[in-house]
Design an enzyme around this catalytic site. Structure first.
Site, PDB file in Angstrom:
ATOM      1  N   HIS A   1      -1.478   0.532  16.676  1.00  0.00           N
ATOM      2  CA  HIS A   1      -0.199   1.049  14.968  1.00  0.00           C
ATOM      3  C   HIS A   1       0.883   0.581  15.606  1.00  0.00           C
ATOM      4  O   HIS A   1       2.385   1.076  15.402  1.00  0.00           O
ATOM      5  CB  HIS A   1      -0.639   1.920  14.614  1.00  0.00           C
ATOM      6  CG  HIS A   1      -1.740   1.848  12.881  1.00  0.00           C
ATOM      7  ND1 HIS A   1      -3.156   1.920  14.050  1.00  0.00           N
ATOM      8  CD2 HIS A   1      -1.752   2.671  12.057  1.00  0.00           C
ATOM      9  CE1 HIS A   1      -3.889   1.859  12.828  1.00  0.00           C
ATOM     10  NE2 HIS A   1      -2.871   2.818  11.730  1.00  0.00           N
TER      11      HIS A   1
ATOM     12  N   SER B   1      -5.572  -3.709   0.780  1.00  0.00           N
ATOM     13  CA  SER B   1      -6.265  -5.506   0.969  1.00  0.00           C
ATOM     14  C   SER B   1      -5.166  -6.422   1.163  1.00  0.00           C
ATOM     15  O   SER B   1      -4.313  -7.671   0.487  1.00  0.00           O
ATOM     16  CB  SER B   1      -6.789  -5.319  -0.684  1.00  0.00           C
ATOM     17  OG  SER B   1      -7.876  -5.481  -0.875  1.00  0.00           O
ATOM     18  N   GLU B   2      -4.656  -6.325   2.596  1.00  0.00           N
ATOM     19  CA  GLU B   2      -3.873  -7.479   2.931  1.00  0.00           C
ATOM     20  C   GLU B   2      -3.520  -9.038   2.256  1.00  0.00           C
ATOM     21  O   GLU B   2      -2.163  -8.969   2.336  1.00  0.00           O
ATOM     22  CB  GLU B   2      -3.433  -6.886   4.853  1.00  0.00           C
ATOM     23  CG  GLU B   2      -2.987  -4.964   4.837  1.00  0.00           C
ATOM     24  CD  GLU B   2      -4.046  -4.344   4.639  1.00  0.00           C
ATOM     25  OE1 GLU B   2      -5.254  -5.349   4.771  1.00  0.00           O
ATOM     26  OE2 GLU B   2      -3.119  -3.624   4.960  1.00  0.00           O
TER      27      GLU B   2
ATOM     28  N   GLU C   1       1.217  -1.147  -0.219  1.00  0.00           N
ATOM     29  CA  GLU C   1       0.351   0.383   0.107  1.00  0.00           C
ATOM     30  C   GLU C   1       0.922   1.045  -0.247  1.00  0.00           C
ATOM     31  O   GLU C   1       2.038   1.264   0.635  1.00  0.00           O
ATOM     32  CB  GLU C   1      -1.007  -0.276   1.119  1.00  0.00           C
ATOM     33  CG  GLU C   1      -1.818  -1.004   0.936  1.00  0.00           C
ATOM     34  CD  GLU C   1      -2.365  -1.389   2.399  1.00  0.00           C
ATOM     35  OE1 GLU C   1      -2.330  -0.787   3.343  1.00  0.00           O
ATOM     36  OE2 GLU C   1      -3.312  -2.701   2.676  1.00  0.00           O
TER      37      GLU C   1
END
Lengths: 321, 336
Positions: free
Chosen positions: B143, B73-74, B43
């Site tokens: 994160h 869209s991992e 990404e």
């Protein structure tokens, strides 16, 4: 029937009858306790496998399949003996007995037991074939697969990047025991087009029509390297796996009377169909006998970390900070 | 503190101002130039943005068509990269934050890592998934995590965590050359650090060894990845207190054999095991178990993150992650 159609009818009937015979034999072998574990048969859905897979080029194309993969494997040209051996847990199995019923790999054929998990992998392999300049793929899905997010990521990526891939949906109306209407809102066949994936919907009763559709769609995929979808309505006449079947018996009976294999058989002269059946019965019996007598699967050698040549750290002595 | 050279060890040649981040970028640049099979996908990896942590900056301009910006869209990123790898290419997939690898866990564990074994060696999956991981930047609960412990012990999957004492670029090249999938953990706080020479042993994923203080080590430290940022200053402080120590810093953290390093360090009587991830059932638990199983183990303390989420407030994050103070305190508690 024209001569070409006649030859195709024989090819498709032979293919479907082989799949049926192999899977009925597998059911019996499990019932008799000669095989362990479980299996998912495609009895009733053979027209999809025979119709679609036969449109592919076994020299350069590839097939991704699902937990219900035996029919696709056999239609791709996989040997019944290797399939039986795999389920018997023998060295001579498709994957040496390590994969079992759901996890087959042979000559560009890959199956896995995770819903939609193979869809992005199929997109990736299709892109690598595109980069290499030849070959396309087919990825089989079920109606239940539409519950998984990875499928939508894959449809998007396939369309976005132009993956030469034919998605084939075998919609048998049930995900395991739960009917489609209890799982999905809206119309499943409307979903691939939402990503720009041209979709053809067909009632899967007739393998000759499926073959023609698959040929047209694979031709289009080869021509412009864009994905397509063939959405087939079908029905499995057997239970999801080896467990009991809780579906309505009248419903099952209604579909049994419309069995595509029986319909296909009626298109051949009786004598010819009898001969094909006899040959298949003998071939399957031989395959079972040979596979069962094959040596048991070997344990896999678990790779250890690379040995490290260690110095004597004790003798080297440290420096002051 | 000066890491000592060793007759048997190799002092890797880097240093000279190259950062951890630049080492990785340079390695990918070289790989793209040398090997037409290599491609990058992830990404926001295109220029001018160059990735959330700028590791791919400059590459999309130099190698058009081979650095691919993906949708968010991992699963598709890792799944498609797996298919590309089966197809003979050498994909390097970037997951923007290591936390997001969870969205691709099925592709990694049930697909990429399984294929070679369950298909009886008929395919290999030379896939690298790069994942910037770890805390220290107050990015909050989703994160900042160090999730790699959940990927240890997955058959067929290697987990490699470079530090600036290794040669990160060389490790990435080794991962790309590896026939099996590699989860490549890059601690975010290491990106700006300059590489420094260190004694390393083993190939293709070397273990770095650092020694500080005079005489036989009284304590041995085991750490990986971001843990290095507490261990090195802690060793300096221990040395000032007259306590010699040896740090074992593997780059490959799955299937790591701890005992040989402890043995060859002269079996120091104490061991401090450091990891940033949450307490319990982690890499340090495995190291402790291995040392205990070998018999006559050292006395052991683990220094880990707390068994909690990583709070967004910076001071709370600082308090829940390991620290130099915590490493020093653990060592002193064992030694005194």
């Amino acid at each position: 029937m024209a001569q070409a159609d006649e030859a195709l009818a024989v090819e498709l009937y032979t293919q479907m009858a082989l799949i049926r015979r192999v899977e009925e034999t597998l059911q019996a072998l499990f019932r008799q306790g000669r095989m362990r574990g479980t299996t998912h048969v495609s009895i009733g859905q053979e027209a999809c496998a025979a119709g679609v897979v036969g449109a592919m080029d076994r020299q350069r194309d590839f097939v991704f399949s699902t937990h219900r993969c035996h029919g696709h494997f056999l239609a791709w040209g996989g040997e019944p003996r290797a399939l039986f051996a795999e389920l018997f847990g023998r060295q001579t199995g498709v994957c040496g007995g390590l994969g079992g019923s759901q996890h087959l790999c042979w000559n560009g054929f890959f199956s896995n037991g995770i819903q939609a998990g193979m869809a992005p992998v199929a997109v990736g392999l299709a892109l690598s074939r595109k980069a290499a300049g030849e070959g396309i793929g087919v990825a089989f899905l079920g109606d239940g697969t539409f519950g998984e997010g990875a499928l939508y990521e894959s449809l998007n990526l396939a369309a976005l990047w132009g993956a030469p891939l034919l998605f084939v949906v075998e919609d048998n109306g049930y995900a395991q025991s739960t009917p489609r209407r209890m799982q999905h809102a809206g119309r499943l066949a409307g979903r691939p087009p939402a990503f720009g994936v041209e979709t053809v919907v067909h009632d899967a009763a007739d393998p000759i029509t499926i073959r023609r559709l698959a040929e047209a769609l694979t031709l289009a995929v080869r021509a412009d390297c864009r994905p397509r979808c063939l959405y087939l309505h079908t029905y499995r006449l057997a239970a999801h796996s080896l467990s009991e079947d809780y579906r309505d018996t009248e419903e099952i009976e209604r579909w049994r009377r419309a069995d595509p294999l029986a319909a296909m058989r009626r298109r051949l002269p009786d004598e010819q169909a009898d001969t094909i059946d006899r040959e298949i019965a003998a071939r399957v019996a031989d395959a079972v006998a040979a596979a069962e007598a094959d040596p048991p699967a070997r344990p896999r050698a678990v790779p250890l970390p690379e040995p490290v040549a260690l110095p004597s750290l004790a003798s080297a002595g440290g420096e002051p900070a | 503190m000066t890491p000592a050279g060793s007759a048997n060890g190799t002092v890797h040649p880097h240093g000279g101002g190259l950062t951890f981040r630049a080492s990785l970028t340079e390695a990918m640049d070289d790989l793209l130039r040398e090997d037409p099979r290599v491609l990058l996908l992830g990404e926001d990896v295109l220029d001018p943005y160059g990735g959330a942590f700028k590791v791919t900056r400059g590459l999309s301009g130099r190698y058009p068509g081979r650095v691919l910006a993906t949708p968010v869209s991992e699963a598709a990123i890792v799944g498609a990269a797996t298919g590309l790898a089966i197809g003979g290419l050498r994909p390097i997939a970037e997951v923007m934050f290591g936390d997001f690898i969870l969205l691709a866990t099925d592709e990694l564990i049930n697909h990429a890592a399984k294929f070679r074994a369950m298909y009886n060696d008929q395919v290999t999956v030379p896939l690298v998934v790069r994942a910037p991981a770890g805390g220290g930047r107050a990015y909050g609960p989703t994160h900042s995590q160090s999730l790699e412990k959940h990927f240890l012990g997955v058959p067929g999957l290697k987990v490699v965590a470079p530090t600036h004492l290794h040669d990160p670029g060389a490790l990435l090249r080794a991962a790309v050359a590896d026939p099996d999938p590699v989860l490549f953990i890059e601690h975010k706080l290491l990106y700006p650090l300059e590489l420094r020479p260190a004694e390393v042993h083993g190939t293709p994923y070397p273990t770095a060894v650092v020694r500080a203080g005079r005489g036989e080590p009284a304590v041995m430290l085991f750490a990986y990845g971001g843990g290095v940022r507490w261990c090195l200053p802690a060793m300096g402080r221990l040395a000032e207190a007259g306590i010699a120590s040896t740090l074992c810093l593997p780059s490959r953290i799955d299937r790591f054999a701890a005992w040989p390093w402890w043995d060859l360090a002269g079996r120091p009587p104490a061991a401090v095991l450091v990891e940033e991830g949450t307490a319990g059932a982690g890499w340090t638990a495995e190291v402790a178990a291995q040392l205990a199983e070998a018999g006559n183990p050292p006395v052991i303390r683990r220094v880990t993150g707390a068994d909690d989420i990583i709070p967004a407030a910076g001071h709370l994050e600082d308090a829940m992650l390991p620290s130099t103070d915590a490493v020093v305190a653990a060592a002193l508690a064992l030694v005194r």
